[in-house]
Design a protein around this motif. Structure first.
Motif, PDB file in Angstrom:
ATOM      1  N   ILE A 133       0.867  -1.177   0.000  1.00 30.18           N
ATOM      2  CA  ILE A 133       0.000   0.000   0.000  1.00 30.18           C
ATOM      3  C   ILE A 133       0.903   1.227   0.000  1.00 30.18           C
ATOM      4  O   ILE A 133       1.728   1.393   0.906  1.00 30.18           O
ATOM      5  N   THR A 134       0.751   2.071  -1.011  1.00 28.19           N
ATOM      6  CA  THR A 134       1.465   3.342  -1.071  1.00 28.19           C
ATOM      7  C   THR A 134       0.443   4.463  -1.227  1.00 28.19           C
ATOM      8  O   THR A 134      -0.726   4.216  -1.537  1.00 28.19           O
ATOM      9  N   ALA A 135       0.878   5.689  -1.011  1.00 23.79           N
ATOM     10  CA  ALA A 135      -0.023   6.835  -1.139  1.00 23.79           C
ATOM     11  C   ALA A 135       0.763   8.056  -1.560  1.00 23.79           C
ATOM     12  O   ALA A 135       1.963   8.180  -1.276  1.00 23.79           O
ATOM     13  N   ALA A 136       0.084   8.956  -2.260  1.00 22.61           N
ATOM     14  CA  ALA A 136       0.632  10.262  -2.636  1.00 22.61           C
ATOM     15  C   ALA A 136      -0.137  11.314  -1.859  1.00 22.61           C
ATOM     16  O   ALA A 136      -1.367  11.385  -1.950  1.00 22.61           O
ATOM     17  N   PHE A 137       0.592  12.136  -1.077  1.00 22.46           N
ATOM     18  CA  PHE A 137      -0.016  13.156  -0.229  1.00 22.46           C
ATOM     19  C   PHE A 137       0.465  14.550  -0.645  1.00 22.46           C
ATOM     20  O   PHE A 137       1.568  14.718  -1.156  1.00 22.46           O
ATOM     21  N   ASP A 138      -0.370  15.529  -0.370  1.00 24.16           N
ATOM     22  CA  ASP A 138       0.009  16.929  -0.458  1.00 24.16           C
ATOM     23  C   ASP A 138       1.110  17.225   0.564  1.00 24.16           C
ATOM     24  O   ASP A 138       1.165  16.612   1.639  1.00 24.16           O
ATOM     25  N   LEU A 139       1.968  18.178   0.247  1.00 24.40           N
ATOM     26  CA  LEU A 139       3.025  18.599   1.170  1.00 24.40           C
ATOM     27  C   LEU A 139       2.443  19.099   2.490  1.00 24.40           C
ATOM     28  O   LEU A 139       3.091  19.019   3.536  1.00 24.40           O
ATOM     29  N   HIS A 140       1.200  19.588   2.483  1.00 21.67           N
ATOM     30  CA  HIS A 140       0.585  20.148   3.687  1.00 21.67           C
ATOM     31  C   HIS A 140      -0.226  19.120   4.464  1.00 21.67           C
ATOM     32  O   HIS A 140      -1.095  19.481   5.265  1.00 21.67           O
ATOM     33  N   ALA A 141       0.060  17.850   4.272  1.00 26.94           N
ATOM     34  CA  ALA A 141      -0.662  16.791   4.955  1.00 26.94           C
ATOM     35  C   ALA A 141      -0.330  16.749   6.441  1.00 26.94           C
ATOM     36  O   ALA A 141       0.751  17.154   6.872  1.00 26.94           O
ATOM     37  N   HIS A 142      -1.272  16.238   7.208  1.00 30.25           N
ATOM     38  CA  HIS A 142      -1.061  15.913   8.628  1.00 30.25           C
ATOM     39  C   HIS A 142      -0.752  14.421   8.675  1.00 30.25           C
ATOM     40  O   HIS A 142      -1.651  13.580   8.526  1.00 30.25           O
ATOM     41  N   VAL A 143       0.511  14.090   8.839  1.00 29.82           N
ATOM     42  CA  VAL A 143       0.964  12.697   8.773  1.00 29.82           C
ATOM     43  C   VAL A 143       0.975  12.109  10.173  1.00 29.82           C
ATOM     44  O   VAL A 143       1.695  12.587  11.054  1.00 29.82           O
ATOM     45  N   THR A 144       0.174  11.068  10.373  1.00 29.71           N
ATOM     46  CA  THR A 144      -0.010  10.485  11.704  1.00 29.71           C
ATOM     47  C   THR A 144       0.755   9.171  11.835  1.00 29.71           C
ATOM     48  O   THR A 144       1.086   8.520  10.834  1.00 29.71           O
ATOM     49  N   PRO A 145       1.007   8.738  13.083  1.00 23.59           N
ATOM     50  CA  PRO A 145       1.647   7.431  13.280  1.00 23.59           C
ATOM     51  C   PRO A 145       0.859   6.288  12.655  1.00 23.59           C
ATOM     52  O   PRO A 145       1.443   5.320  12.157  1.00 23.59           O
ATOM     53  N   GLY A 146      -0.471   6.388  12.672  1.00 27.30           N
ATOM     54  CA  GLY A 146      -1.280   5.341  12.067  1.00 27.30           C
ATOM     55  C   GLY A 146      -1.033   5.206  10.582  1.00 27.30           C
ATOM     56  O   GLY A 146      -0.928   4.088  10.045  1.00 27.30           O
ATOM     57  N   ILE A 147      -0.950   6.329   9.896  1.00 27.29           N
ATOM     58  CA  ILE A 147      -0.663   6.298   8.461  1.00 27.29           C
ATOM     59  C   ILE A 147       0.696   5.679   8.208  1.00 27.29           C
ATOM     60  O   ILE A 147       0.856   4.815   7.327  1.00 27.29           O
ATOM     61  N   LEU A 148       1.689   6.084   8.974  1.00 23.90           N
ATOM     62  CA  LEU A 148       3.043   5.563   8.778  1.00 23.90           C
ATOM     63  C   LEU A 148       3.112   4.069   9.062  1.00 23.90           C
ATOM     64  O   LEU A 148       3.892   3.343   8.448  1.00 23.90           O
ATOM     65  N   GLY A 149       2.272   3.595   9.981  1.00 25.06           N
ATOM     66  CA  GLY A 149       2.300   2.183  10.312  1.00 25.06           C
ATOM     67  C   GLY A 149       1.640   1.298   9.278  1.00 25.06           C
ATOM     68  O   GLY A 149       2.048   0.150   9.083  1.00 25.06           O
ATOM     69  N   ASP A 150       0.619   1.813   8.586  1.00 21.99           N
ATOM     70  CA  ASP A 150      -0.138   0.987   7.647  1.00 21.99           C
ATOM     71  C   ASP A 150       0.252   1.190   6.189  1.00 21.99           C
ATOM     72  O   ASP A 150      -0.145   0.406   5.331  1.00 21.99           O
ATOM     73  N   CYS A 151       0.993   2.251   5.887  1.00 23.36           N
ATOM     74  CA  CYS A 151       1.377   2.566   4.514  1.00 23.36           C
ATOM     75  C   CYS A 151       2.830   2.147   4.287  1.00 23.36           C
ATOM     76  O   CYS A 151       3.715   2.497   5.070  1.00 23.36           O
ATOM     77  N   ASP A 152       3.085   1.400   3.228  1.00 24.21           N
ATOM     78  CA  ASP A 152       4.450   0.949   2.962  1.00 24.21           C
ATOM     79  C   ASP A 152       5.353   2.070   2.475  1.00 24.21           C
ATOM     80  O   ASP A 152       6.541   2.084   2.788  1.00 24.21           O
ATOM     81  N   LEU A 153       4.818   2.988   1.682  1.00 25.86           N
ATOM     82  CA  LEU A 153       5.586   4.152   1.248  1.00 25.86           C
ATOM     83  C   LEU A 153       4.644   5.313   1.025  1.00 25.86           C
ATOM     84  O   LEU A 153       3.652   5.187   0.301  1.00 25.86           O
ATOM     85  N   LEU A 154       4.947   6.423   1.674  1.00 23.70           N
ATOM     86  CA  LEU A 154       4.168   7.655   1.550  1.00 23.70           C
ATOM     87  C   LEU A 154       5.018   8.691   0.838  1.00 23.70           C
ATOM     88  O   LEU A 154       6.086   9.063   1.320  1.00 23.70           O
ATOM     89  N   ALA A 155       4.547   9.144  -0.326  1.00 19.12           N
ATOM     90  CA  ALA A 155       5.264  10.153  -1.113  1.00 19.12           C
ATOM     91  C   ALA A 155       4.551  11.487  -0.976  1.00 19.12           C
ATOM     92  O   ALA A 155       3.340  11.579  -1.200  1.00 19.12           O
ATOM     93  N   GLY A 156       5.288  12.527  -0.618  1.00 19.31           N
ATOM     94  CA  GLY A 156       4.712  13.861  -0.494  1.00 19.31           C
ATOM     95  C   GLY A 156       5.194  14.773  -1.603  1.00 19.31           C
ATOM     96  O   GLY A 156       6.280  14.583  -2.159  1.00 19.31           O
ATOM     97  N   TYR A 157       4.373  15.785  -1.945  1.00 20.70           N
ATOM     98  CA  TYR A 157       4.823  16.789  -2.899  1.00 20.70           C
ATOM     99  C   TYR A 157       6.172  17.336  -2.442  1.00 20.70           C
ATOM    100  O   TYR A 157       6.407  17.538  -1.251  1.00 20.70           O
TER     101      TYR A 157
END
Length: 498
Positions: A133-157
């Motif tokens: 599971i990966t995701a593309a987020f806006d640079l202004h995202a609120h990145v939580t521990p839950g997201i980091l735990g369940d997402c294999d790679l999170l790419a931000g602007y």
């Protein structure tokens, strides 16, 4: 080998905790299936980037649904529940190999401070630990521990103003495919900083330009697989609000941890440099002259940050100057739109406009001629930001009051592209002053038309955050004096082996 399939879709909106108006279903552009793919392919959007990554290797993208809306108040619970149900139903069918989500990361509902995390956790619960599971987020995202735990790679602007939406989606799509092929085993290092950036957070200016250059060099050298610096939206009253610096190693995270530690320490040391005072409204308007276009970003009423778009602060200033300069000013006012449409094009009428939600200045009563009115309009972003993306405008009217054109809409818009005004029959280049409901994102798409200036105005999206009624987000700098030492942490790697 069978053709790879990627599940994409979801919901993308940036919320503002202190805006009383909820974002309902009518505010969203909704696509799905082949229609979503056709509208996103080739565009500078996160879904467009995911599609581009898939097309490169002949993979297929499946989009059960994609809801996209402008920034605004928290999203109504039923809207999020609808998207959550559709995405989970698609996940249960299991006819895909990986998930890549084009989201924002800064959305709220009245009861949830991390709905994207809820969505990702629900999908993870369905597909288990072995599906990427990966995701593309806006640079202004609120990145939580839950997201980091369940997402294999999170790419931000990596750009602000944002110009790399497509490239960010492509990073997320490529990462999911690389995990499937066993080429990427992402291990995350991350650090949280309890601070807000207030104005000087463009990535093409100090201090962030240097931090992004160091991160980019680490990615280019192969020391890390990916790196992002998230500067959270400043009007989210959520636990853990702040900055997140993160990087992924491939199979190990020591180099990523060292990079994150370096960047986090540098960002915390430069925290005072990220605060700016914008020029005043009166001094900026005094520079307006015929023959050139001055584009003003209304800092205090930025729909791009979730404000309602009905402030009359600049309207009062324009009327008081009385200098006869042609100007365009947009206002969210559904009642005024309805009155104009009922009167019809060519009618002259007196209206009280604006100032219903943004109460820093009162509504303005004026008399003008209705020169345009319709149920809606559509246009395509010229770019570079969101280039190729189709946008819809709901019910609108244009009221001409001498040389002033009021662009009245039933729903709030940020006016990040000149196409908004052109769709309503107004040419920005023909006006000495053009007001947009954005802080600086508009500068990319308006740069060719004239001088772009963000002006310091009061309102729900001003950077006077000490005046905001935060209840759970604090403490954070600069409102609170915090003793803090950044610390990079390594996220335990899940069991997926490629």
């Amino acid at each position: 080998m069978a053709r790879r399939r990627i599940l994409a879709g979801g919901i993308s909106q940036e919320s503002h905790s202190f805006t009383p108006v909820r974002t309902g279903r009518e505010s969203f552009t909704i696509t799905a299936g082949a229609d979503a793919l056709a509208k996103a392919r080739g565009t500078n959007s996160t879904l467009g980037g995911i599609i581009a990554a898939a097309d490169t290797v002949g993979a297929e993208v499946i989009v059960p649904t994609l809801f996209r809306a402008q920034s605004g108040g928290p999203v109504e619970e039923g809207v999020f529940e609808e998207v959550l149900g559709l995405m989970c139903d698609a996940a249960r069918r299991g006819d895909f190999d990986a998930i890549a989500l084009p989201l924002h990361g800064g959305m709220l509902t009245p009861s949830r401070h991390d709905p994207e995390g809820v969505l990702i956790a629900a999908l993870r619960g369905i597909v288990g630990p072995e599906v990427p599971i990966t995701a593309a987020f806006d640079l202004h995202a609120h990145v939580t521990p839950g997201i980091l735990g369940d997402c294999d790679l999170l790419a931000g602007y990596l750009t602000n103003p944002h110009a790399d939406q497509g490239a960010t989606g492509e990073r997320a799509g490529r990462a999911a495919l690389a995990m499937l092929e066993g080429h990427l085993k992402p291990v995350l290092a991350h650090a949280h900083l309890p601070m807000l950036t207030l104005g000087r957070d463009r990535t093409d200016e100090p201090p962030l330009i240097g931090l992004h250059a160091r991160a980019a060099a680490a990615v280019a050298s192969g020391a890390v697989a990916d790196a992002s610096i998230f500067n959270a939206q400043q009007f989210l009253d959520v636990p853990g609000l702040g900055q997140v610096v993160m990087a992924y190693g491939n199979g190990e995270a020591e180099a990523a941890r060292a990079l994150v530690q370096e960047l986090a320490e540098a960002l915390w040391a430069a925290r005072a440099e990220t605060i700016i005072q914008y020029p005043g409204l009166e001094e900026t308007l005094a520079r307006a002259t015929p023959g050139r276009t001055l584009i003003l970003g209304d800092q205090g009423d930025r729909v791009a940050a979730g404000a309602p778009g009905d402030s009359t602060v600049i309207l009062h200033a324009l009327l008081e100057r009385g200098n006869g300069l042609p100007a365009i000013l947009p206002l969210t006012d559904p009642d005024a739109v309805a009155a104009c449409r009922a009167a019809g094009i060519g009618a002259t009428l007196t209206l009280s406009v604006g100032g219903r939600i943004s109460t820093m200045m009162p509504p303005v009563t004026l008399t003008g001629e209705v020169i345009a009115a319709a149920e809606g309009a559509a246009f395509t972003y010229a770019g570079p930001a969101e280039a190729g993306q189709r946008a819809l405008i709901g019910p609108y009217a244009v009221l001409r009051v001498g040389p002033l054109h009021l662009a009245l809409t039933a729903f709030p818009y940020s006016y990040l592209d000149p196409g908004y005004f052109r769709a309503m029959g107004l040419e920005p280049a023909d006006h000495a002053v053009v007001v947009v409901r954005s802080g600086y994102h508009f500068t990319l798409n308006f740069a060719a038309l004239g001088e772009c200036v963000t002006v310091d105005t009061p309102g729900l999206s001003s950077y006077r955050v000490a005046e905001m009624p935060f209840t759970v987000a604090r403490p954070f700098y600069p409102v609170d004096d915090i003793a803090f030492t950044p610390e990079a942490k390594i996220q335990p790697r899940r069991t997926f082996q490629g």
